[in-house]
Design an enzyme around this catalytic site. Structure first.
Site, PDB file in Angstrom:
ATOM      1  N   MET A 105       0.809  -1.114   0.235  1.00  0.00           N
ATOM      2  CA  MET A 105      -0.087  -0.012  -0.073  1.00  0.00           C
ATOM      3  C   MET A 105       0.878   1.132  -0.256  1.00  0.00           C
ATOM      4  SD  MET A 105      -3.209   1.255  -0.352  1.00  0.00           S
ATOM      5  CE  MET A 105      -3.162   3.206  -0.017  1.00  0.00           C
ATOM      6  N   GLU A 114       4.568   0.206  -5.689  1.00  0.00           N
ATOM      7  CA  GLU A 114       3.957   1.682  -4.499  1.00  0.00           C
ATOM      8  C   GLU A 114       5.081   2.982  -4.606  1.00  0.00           C
ATOM      9  OE1 GLU A 114       1.760   0.930  -3.783  1.00  0.00           O
ATOM     10  OE2 GLU A 114       2.446  -1.251  -4.293  1.00  0.00           O
TER      11      GLU A 114
HETATM   12 ZN   LIG Z   1      -1.411   0.175  -6.973  1.00  0.00          ZN
END
Ligand SMILES: [Zn+2]
Length: 872
Positions: free
Chosen positions: A266, A301
């Site tokens: 994330m 990311e």
């Molecule tokens: Zn992504």
């Protein structure tokens, strides 16, 4: 409740800044969000302020420093529900302070704030922040965040986004840290981590000379496994500077590895949180493929810092705005780091294995969906991988410089804002002064277009008439079916295998390669060259559009392309088609003898590549890698995954017999050691060993036993792959040798779990039940569920699609159980069970029966949405 893209309304209030306090105690966590809000001039006047809040208890409310009663005595205009808090009658500017309580120790959904392996961490995308505190939890509310976190000194690290501005002690055994992020961001990019972690740091200086501290945090004892992730991060940062002129914008960039995580990773601003599987890797514990994946996820990311964070999505329907674009960017990065042709083959193999089935199934949707019940269900291969293909087509159409101009304008216009896919297309069009309206269709329509290519004789031998037509299939999404702009890269080979310059009617001079943009349903294209009628066309080079090609090439012509084309992707793809043809022929009539003439001809072509010193080992390995069952299924109606799996085994054995001379390299310790020196060599070595085992070669068993104990994980895992579905006497010894060697390493042991589940020999239901009782299995950890149940569904068709329906029943029971703890994961794991339409009447019946059981027991929106779609 069904949400529609067309119903978008701007937020009633903007949040100029927010000060959050998070007080973590063993039994509960108290959170206060103090919001400076201002009425949004773009919203309807008098709309109340809405703050999302879910699974949290409201404990205090103050407006402009006036405390308000909560509960029974709540004043008029203030309403609290399970979903949030509404405040009417606010002044145009106000300060709203809301305190709430949550229980991270009981949070098994892994959304919001939760405990993983003794550390507190968060996952807010897409709608997790509302499980932490009250806030307008939507991506178009961008705000400057400051957060003060207090916790026990048993957790030395207190991390969040942005810059650390203050730390201090609170009494004898507690401490706090204050973090401030100067960049306005939506709540989904907020993150905190509180734990006792090891940290590895590295300095970085940006292109303009600014110093950045890079830090990777891992569980104690894992620091030595971070070198590859750190190196990948540094290369990603450099690449983005060079390719797009994009620099990192804070003094600190942090990555934290956690063991319980629903996704891969994330991109929280300045504080990326990763599934530990995608950080911790070295050559002893991770395969070369794992290392590539770590590199590409770290890059992905990191790239989000600009494509996602600085410019974000207005609403979740626009998810592909950040994901399609960022996948495209990480694919280009990987292609630059490695062999571009093999990278392209891998990307397309994934698209075909994961995204094309989505288009054929009940959850089909365009890359920008029109409706959803649960946005968690739209983190799909369509939004990501097909989204990336659409960007790639645009980039191909505009050219490298044109695409860069478009990106520059996109950032110049929208930095710091939440925007739509239309805004992206407009920036691309305006920067290049072209009309891209046709590309809108790719955002609106579901389904994989079929591109039909037929050759007809021209007026004489110097002409070839190509008839191109596209067909948009009907899908469950019921979206429009208009012709789409399809980019077709095309070249021609002569009988010696040389590329021959050809001319289209519109060309002044002949060219080696053409790019035709097919915008209508049908196009007749005349090709001119001295011997045009006798040339072999190389169609859809480098997979220039996400379509299925239906052409009229003969097997001889495909072998010709496989041998001689200068386009590596098409060489690989021709091999895949030839292999698929054979496997499908065997599956259609398992009793009939394998056609040894055709397989000999194919093996001859393969041998040519294996012998070619100019071909990279990686490419050779890709040529002898067989297509996934889900890819083969698309060509069989009704699809019989068990027959296809068995046919693939039979085909591999027959091919292996023909490649006897080649697989010897895997049986000779000296030659094996040479191959094992490079990543490409190891990929090839593993495939050759698998062929030797498939051929039933007596020496192969001994070599598999030796390889599984190799110090390099790629070689070791190659032995598992080689024996896993073959009834060889060493199969069990190879698997238990691996198990015994790694039983104390939970991450490596995941590999053993998946091979056990995927084996058509050992992977029976009873065995899966045993695996789920193994001391290293943790039902709360998504990775463990994926390596047992996910691997079973995708890798063990013989048992999952068993005739008696026992595979479906077993998975259905597991889904009901998982849904109680982790709805997001349950919904994702249910997908293979929902793709009913492809299979026989009997299987469809069995699947429907178990899905009805799951439907009746499902507790979450997530799971209900995917099951309901399947049972329509
Ligand atoms: Zn992504």
């Amino acid at each position: 409740m069904l949400k529609r893209r067309q119903d978008y309304q701007p937020p009633a209030f903007l949040v100029i800044s927010v000060f959050i306090t998070i007080d973590i105690k063993d039994d509960a966590t108290d959170v206060t969000t103090k919001l400076a809000v201002r009425r949004n001039p773009d919203a309807a006047a008098d709309t109340p302020l809405w703050l999302d809040g879910q699974n949290i208890e409201l404990t205090r409310l103050a407006i402009d420093s006036v405390e308000l009663p909560i509960g029974q005595d709540m004043p008029d205009g203030v309403d609290v529900s399970d979903h949030g808090l509404s405040v009417a009658g606010l002044a145009d500017e106000a300060v709203v302070e809301v305190q709430s309580r949550c229980y991270p120790q009981d949070n098994t959904a892994l959304e919001g704030l939760y405990l993983s392996g003794g550390m507190y961490c968060t996952q807010c995308e897409p709608e997790g922040f509302r499980r932490i505190g009250y806030f307008p939890d939507r991506p178009d509310v961008m705000s400057v965040f400051t957060v003060r976190i207090e916790a026990s000194t048993a957790f030395p690290q207190i991390l969040s986004n942005g810059n650390l501005i203050e730390t201090g002690a609170v009494g004898a055994d507690r401490h706090f840290a204050v973090w401030h992020d100067p960049h306005p961001k939506p709540s989904y990019l907020f993150a905190i981590v509180v734990g006792d972690l090891d940290c590895v740091t590295s300095p970085y200086v940006t292109a303009s000379g600014r110093a950045v501290d890079l830090k990777i945090y891992v569980e104690k004892g894992n620091a030595e496994l971070t070198a590859h992730a750190m190196d990948s991060l540094i290369r990603s940062m450099r690449w983005d500077e060079q390719e797009y002129g994009l620099e990192y914008d804070l003094d600190l960039f942090q990555i934290v590895a956690v063991s319980h995580f629903n996704m891969g990773a994330m991109e929280n601003k300045g504080l990326n949180i990763f599934n530990s599987k995608f950080v911790l890797a070295d050559t002893a514990t991770a395969t070369d493929d794992d290392l590539h994946r770590v590199e590409s996820i770290v890059a992905h990311e990191y790239f989000h810092n600009w494509t996602g964070n600085r410019v974000t999505c207005r609403d979740w329907f626009q998810l592909t705005l950040k994901e399609g674009l960022t996948v495209f960017r990480d694919q280009c990065f990987s292609a630059d780091m490695h062999d571009a042709g093999v990278q392209r083959a891998n990307d397309v193999a994934l698209l075909r294995a994961a995204q094309f089935p989505e288009d054929r199934g009940p959850t089909a949707h365009p890359i920008r969906p029109e409706t959803y019940k649960e946005i968690n269900n739209f983190y799909t291969a369509t939004v990501y991988e097909k989204g990336a293909e659409v960007i790639r087509m645009l980039a191909g159409f505009l050219g490298k410089d044109g695409f860069r101009k478009g990106m520059d304008l996109y950032f110049a216009r929208h930095d710091g804002h939440a925007v739509t896919c239309d805004d992206f297309l407009a920036a691309m069009a305006d920067a290049n002064n072209v009309n891209l309206d046709g590309f809108q269709g790719w955002y609106q329509q579901a389904g994989t277009p079929q591109l039909r290519v037929r050759r007809h004789a021209g007026d004489d031998v110097s002409q070839l008439l190509l008839s191109l037509s596209q067909q948009i299939p009907d899908t469950a999404a019921q979206t429009p079916r208009n012709a789409l702009p399809i980019s077709l890269r095309l070249a021609f080979l002569d009988q010696q295998g040389k590329i021959v310059p050809t001319r289209l009617a519109t060309d002044a001079a002949a060219q080696d390669e053409h790019v035709i943009l097919l915008t209508e349903e049908h196009l007749e294209q005349r090709i001119y060259a001295p011997q045009a009628a006798n040339l072999t066309p190389s169609i859809l080079r480098n997979f220039s559009a996400p379509v299925v090609v239906d052409d009229d090439l003969s097997p001889d012509e495909r072998r010709h392309i496989m041998r001689y084309d200068t386009d590596l992707f098409n060489r690989w793809d021709s091999a895949q088609t030839l292999v698929s043809d054979e496997i499908l022929a065997i599956a259609a009539d398992p009793q009939a003898a394998v056609n040894s003439d055709r397989i000999a001809a194919l093996a001859d072509g393969v041998s040519h590549i294996l012998d070619d010193p100019n071909c990279l080992d990686y490419f050779k390995a890709a040529i002898v890698t067989l297509p996934a069952i889900s890819v083969l299924e698309s060509r069989m109606k009704p699809a019989d995954p068990v027959a296809l799996f068995n046919a693939r085994l039979a085909f591999e054995a027959a091919l292996a017999q023909q490649l006897h001379g080649h697989y010897q390299a895997a049986l000779d310790p000296k030659k094996s050691a040479q191959l094992a020196d490079t990543a490409g060599g190891r990929a090839l070595l593993n495939r050759l060993l698998a062929l030797a085992v498939a051929a039933g070669d007596a020496q192969a068993d001994e070599r598999a036993m030796a390889h599984v104990l190799d110090s390099n994980m790629t070689v070791s895992q190659g032995a598992l792959a080689a024996v896993n579905n073959r009834p060889t006497v060493v199969r069990e010894s190879v698997l238990s040798a691996f198990h015994d060697r790694w039983q104390d390493n939970a991450l490596v042991l995941e590999k053993w779990f998946s091979f056990e589940s995927m084996s058509c020999i050992s992977g029976r239901i009873e065995r899966l039940q045993e695996l789920m009782q193994h001391p290293a299995f943790d039902p709360k950890n998504p990775n463990k569920l994926r390596v047992v149940l996910g691997a079973f569904m995708s890798g063990n068709p013989v048992r999952f699609y068993a005739e008696d329906g026992s595979g479906f029943e077993f998975i259905a029971g597991c889904l009901i159980d998982i849904d109680k703890r982790n709805p997001q994961l349950a919904a994702r794991m249910a997908l293979p069970l929902t793709r009913i339409g492809a299979y026989s009447e009997q299987r469809q019946q069995q699947m429907r029966t178990v899905l009805k059981t799951v439907q009746a027991a499902a507790q979450s929106n997530d799971l209900s949405e995917v099951i309901d779609k399947a049972l329509v």
